[in-house]
Design a protein around this motif. Structure first.
Motif: not given
Length: 259
Positions: A43-47, A57-61
């Motif tokens: 999952m991308e863009s998880v805070h 931070t947020i997760t990458n692709k």
């Protein structure tokens, strides 16, 4: 001789244990992956927010993230349409590099949408008068950097504002006084761009309650006692709420010192 060896072993074991404990308490980078619990896809863009260190931070692709943490810190994961989750950091999460955090998709139904007709005419001057307005007024007070919202425009509203400033409510005194460490997090939250971006996109108060360790009702009570209007409390995003609580807290400290 036996006594010497026994003493040596005790000291050695104690030293090794203390070193291990020290390593576990060390703050370092934690790396992991967030996946969809139903599909096992990253999952991308998880805070991701470390509630103890107050950083985000947020997760990458690839669903990967890296965040500063130590053992027993609590990580808070949030993503639109998925159930928010808290995870306690363990020593194994640092030892093994394949840690995966699963988020579960929410089963939700669309609520009924009520469309309210305003009978727009196409003429701006007329249509503006027909739209609902925020009736809360702000009052500027000499010596303070920000204004106060205070409901309807009448003499009692001004008196209410002045009374609240000169006589801080018990709720504020109890909350701010008894939880100074939580209130200190306000500044840290405002300084972290990732957390600010997250709060700016949310309206549910969940992240705020987790970071500050207070209930949603406490947030509403704080803002009410700081003379923010009901319309502001109901419609502001979490970042605006954070800034409002922070302003109230800073002014409370100033007024409290003067006492």
């Amino acid at each position: 001789m036996k006594t010497f060896l026994l003493t040596f072993l005790i000291v050695f074991v104690t030293f090794g244990y203390s070193q291990e404990t020290e390593r576990e308490d060390e703050i370092k980078k934690l790396k992991a992956v967030v996946i969809n619990a139903q599909t096992d896809q990253p999952m991308e863009s998880v805070h991701v927010v470390n509630l103890n260190q107050v950083i985000g931070t947020i997760t990458n692709k690839e669903g990967e993230f890296s965040i500063t943490a130590q053992v027993n810190d609590t990580l808070y994961f949030t993503f639109l349409g998925f159930k928010s989750q808290k995870v306690r950091v363990t020593n194994d999460m640092f030892k093994f590099k394949n840690t995966k955090i699963s988020l579960t998709e929410l089963a939700y139904a669309l609520e009924e949408v009520i469309v309210r007709p305003y009978s727009l005419t196409g003429y701006l001057e007329i249509d503006v008068k027909n739209l609902p307005l925020n009736t809360a007024f702000q009052y500027s007070i000499s010596g303070l950097s920000v204004g106060y919202e205070a409901g309807s425009k009448n003499p009692s509203a001004v008196t209410k504002v002045l009374g609240a400033i000169l006589n801080p409510a018990d709720l504020l005194r109890n909350l701010f006084g008894k939880k100074p460490n939580q209130m200190k997090k306000l500044r840290q939250m405002k300084e972290d761009d990732r957390i600010r971006d997250l709060l700016a996109s949310k309206f549910d108060r969940e992240t705020l309650t987790e970071l500050l360790q207070i209930e949603k009702v406490d947030i509403e009570d704080i803002l009410s006692n700081c003379n923010y209007s009901k319309s502001f409390i109901a419609t502001a995003n979490d970042l605006q709420i954070l800034d409002a609580i922070s302003s109230c807290y800073e002014e409370f400290k100033v007024l409290n010192r003067k006492r």
